[in-house]
Scaffold this active site. Structure first.
Site: not given
Ligand code: ARG
Length: 484
Positions: A156, A275, A281, A288, A320
Site C-alpha cells: 500500500h 524542466s 529539476k 513515465e 485489413q
C-alpha cells in the site's frame, strides 16, 4: 490486363478502380511492414508451384527473377495498388509480361496476407523476446551485486518489511520470465502456415502446403482452409502477451518514479529529463513514458478484440485494419522494454539512504511478532502485543511495556533481549527471512542461480526459433538461385 496510365493494379482493373474510396481501400502504405514477408511468401509459393508442375520452370524462373528486381527497387518503387500483394503482382507482370500472372495460381490474397502477417510477426515477437531476455540479464546481474543491499519494502506504498535490492529486482525478473513464456507460447501459434487455403475454400490444384510451410520456416500447417484464411486469434494472444509485458514494465517504472522521488534510486541523466522552466529539476520522464506505453498495448488489444468480435466466416475486409494494432503494440512495448532495461542498468542504489529508510515506520514489527510466536506465544497474541507497542514506539522499552500489558509478563520471559534487538535490526531481519523465495541473501543467491539458468534456457528456445526461420530463408534462396 487492362492498364490505365500507371494506376490500375491487377486486382482493381477498370471497373473497381476504387473511385473516391481508393485511398480508403488501400493498405499499400501500411503494408510496407510486410513487403519482405510478401516476397518470401511469393518465392516459396512459386517454388512449390514449379515443384508440383503447376507452372513450368521457365515461368517460375522469370517470376523469381522479377521478384528479386522488385525487392531491389524496394517498397517505395511499387506501382500503385490496393495492397502490397496486388502491387507486387502488378510489378512482376510489368517486368515479365502476362506470364507473371501465373504467380497467383492456387492462392488468394486472403491466405497470402494471413501468411505475410504471421511471417513478419514472428520476427517482431522474437526481437521482443530477445529484449525481454536482455532485461532479465540486466536484472540478474544487478541482483547479484545487491543481495545484501537492504532497502524498505512496501505494501500500500506504506513501509512494510525490509528487503534487499537484489530480492526486489529479482521479483521483476520472475515476472518477465512469465512474460517471456507467454510470448514464446504465442509465437508457437503464430508459427503455422495458412498458405494454400486460397480464398478460404481450398484449390483444385495439386499444391503441397507442407512444402510451402517448410520453405517459410513455419512449424506446421493450419489445416482447415476456412479457419486458416480467417484466423487472427494469434494477433489477439500476441498483443495480450505484449500487454501483460507492458503491465509488468509499468509497475517497475512506477516503482522507479516513486523511488526517485524518495531518493532510493538515482536514475542516470541519460534516462532523465529536466524542466524547461525549473532549472533544478531532474525528472524520471523515461519511466513515465514506459509506464504510459501500457496504454498503447491495451489500446491495441481492445482494438483487435473489437474488430474481430462477431466477424462472420470467412474473410472480411475488416481484417485489413486488424494486424497493425498488433504491430504497433509490439513496437511500443519493445521500445519501452529496451528503455526500462537501460534505465535499470545505469541506475544507482544509494545503500546508506536505503538502509536508513529500511528501518523506518517500525518495519521490523513483524519479525518481533514472529520471534514471540517461535517462543510459543500464539501469533495473533504476539501481533496484538507488537501492535500495542507500535502505538508508543518501536524500541525495546515499548515492546516490554506492551508485553507486561498483553502477556502479563516481561518480554524477557519469552525472548532474550539480544534476540529482540536483532529482530528490530533491518539487516538481521532480512537475514532471518530465509524461507524459499524469501529475501535473505542465501535464499536470493539460490533464486539467482535458478534465474540465470532459466534465462539461458529461454535464450536457447529463442535461438532455436530464430535458426528455424533463418534456415528456411537459406533453403528458399537456394531454390530461387537454382532457377534464376
Ligand atoms: N489487403 C488485404 C488485407 O490486408 C488483403 C486481402 C484482400 N482480400 C480481399 N478479399 N479483398 O486483408
Amino acid at each position: 490486363m487492362s492498364e490505365e496510365e500507371g494506376s490500375d493494379d491487377v486486382v482493381r482493373r477498370e471497373r473497381f478502380s476504387g473511385g473516391p474510396a481508393r485511398g480508403f481501400l488501400s493498405s499499400l502504405a501500411a503494408d510496407e511492414r510486410i513487403f519482405e514477408a510478401d516476397l518470401a511468401v511469393d518465392r516459396a509459393h512459386v517454388v512449390m508451384l514449379d515443384e508440383q508442375g503447376i507452372i513450368d520452370g521457365d515461368d517460375a524462373a522469370a517470376i523469381l527473377e522479377a521478384l528479386d528486381d522488385v525487392e531491389a527497387a524496394g517498397h517505395d518503387a511499387l506501382p500503385d495498388g490496393e495492397d502490397v500483394h496486388a502491387a507486387i503482382e502488378t510489378a512482376v507482370i510489368e517486368h515479365v509480361g502476362e506470364r507473371g500472372g501465373r504467380m497467383h495460381t492456387a492462392r488468394s490474397r486472403n491466405d497470402e496476407v494471413a501468411t505475410c502477417i504471421r511471417y513478419r510477426l514472428r520476427e517482431d515477437v522474437l526481437a521482443t523476446v530477445k529484449t525481454v531476455i536482455e532485461t532479465r540479464e540486466v536484472l540478474t546481474e544487478l541482483a547479484t551485486e545487491h543481495t545484501e543491499t537492504v532497502m524498505p519494502g512496501f505494501t500500500h506504498l506504506q513501509p512494510a518489511q525490509p528487503t534487499t535490492v537484489g530480492h526486489y529486482l529479482l521479483s521483476y525478473e520472475s515476472a518477465l520470465a512469465r512474460d517471456t513464456e507467454r510470448l514464446l507460447d504465442a509465437y508457437d501459434r503464430i508459427d503455422r502456415s495458412p498458405l494454400g487455403a486460397a480464398a478460404f475454400a481450398g484449390t483444385p490444384f495439386d499444391i503441397d502446403r507442407e512444402r510451402v510451410a517448410e520453405l517459410l520456416g513455419f512449424e506446421s500447417v493450419l489445416e482447415n482452409s476456412m479457419d486458416a484464411a480467417s484466423a487472427r486469434d494469434f494477433l489477439v494472444e500476441t498483443t495480450a502477451a505484449v500487454a501483460a509485458l507492458s503491465t509488468t514494465l509499468s509497475g517497475l517504472a512506477e516503482d522507479l518514479v516513486v523511488f526517485s522521488n524518495k531518493g532510493f534510486v538515482e536514475l542516470s541523466d541519460d534516462y532523465s529529463s529536466t524542466s524547461s522552466i525549473m532549472p533544478q529539476k531532474k525528472n524520471p520522464d523515461t519511466m513515465e513514458l514506459v509506464r504510459g506505453a501500457s496504454g498503447d498495448a491495451s489500446a491495441g488489444l481492445n482494438a483487435l478484440l473489437t474488430i474481430l468480435k462477431g466477424l462472420p466466416r470467412a474473410y472480411n475486409r475488416d481484417l485489413q485494419r486488424a494486424h497493425n494494432h498488433a504491430f504497433d503494440a509490439v513496437d511500443a512495448v519493445r521500445e519501452a522494454t529496451e528503455v526500462a532495461a537501460g534505465a535499470v542498468a545505469t541506475a544507482e542504489w544509494p545503500a546508506e539512504t536505503l538502509a536508513t529508510a529500511a528501518g523506518e515506520g517500525f518495519s521490523t514489527a513483524t519479525g518481533v511478532a514472529d520471534l514471540l510466536a517461535m517462543a510459543g506465544v500464539p501469533f495473533r497474541t504476539a501481533h496484538e502485543m507488537v501492535a500495542l507497542a507500535a502505538e508508543s514506539g518501536s524500541d525495546y522499552e515499548a515492546l516490554d511495556a506492551a508485553a507486561q500489558e498483553v502477556l502479563g509478563e516481561p518480554l524477557e520471559a519469552r525472548a532474550d533481549r539480544d534476540a529482540v534487538e536483532a529482530a528490530l535490526d533491518p539487516e538481521e531481519s532480512v537475514v532471518s527471512r530465509d524461507s524459499f523465495g524469501g529475501p535473505a541473501p542465501e535464499a536470493v543467491s539460490g533464486a539467482l542461480d535458478r534465474a540465470v539458468t532459466a534465462v539461458e534456457v529461454d535464450d536457447e528456445a529463442l535461438e532455436a526459433r530464430r535458426e528455424a526461420v533463418a534456415e528456411a530463408a537459406e533453403w528458399r534462396r537456394e531454390e530461387v538461385n537454382r532457377r534464376v
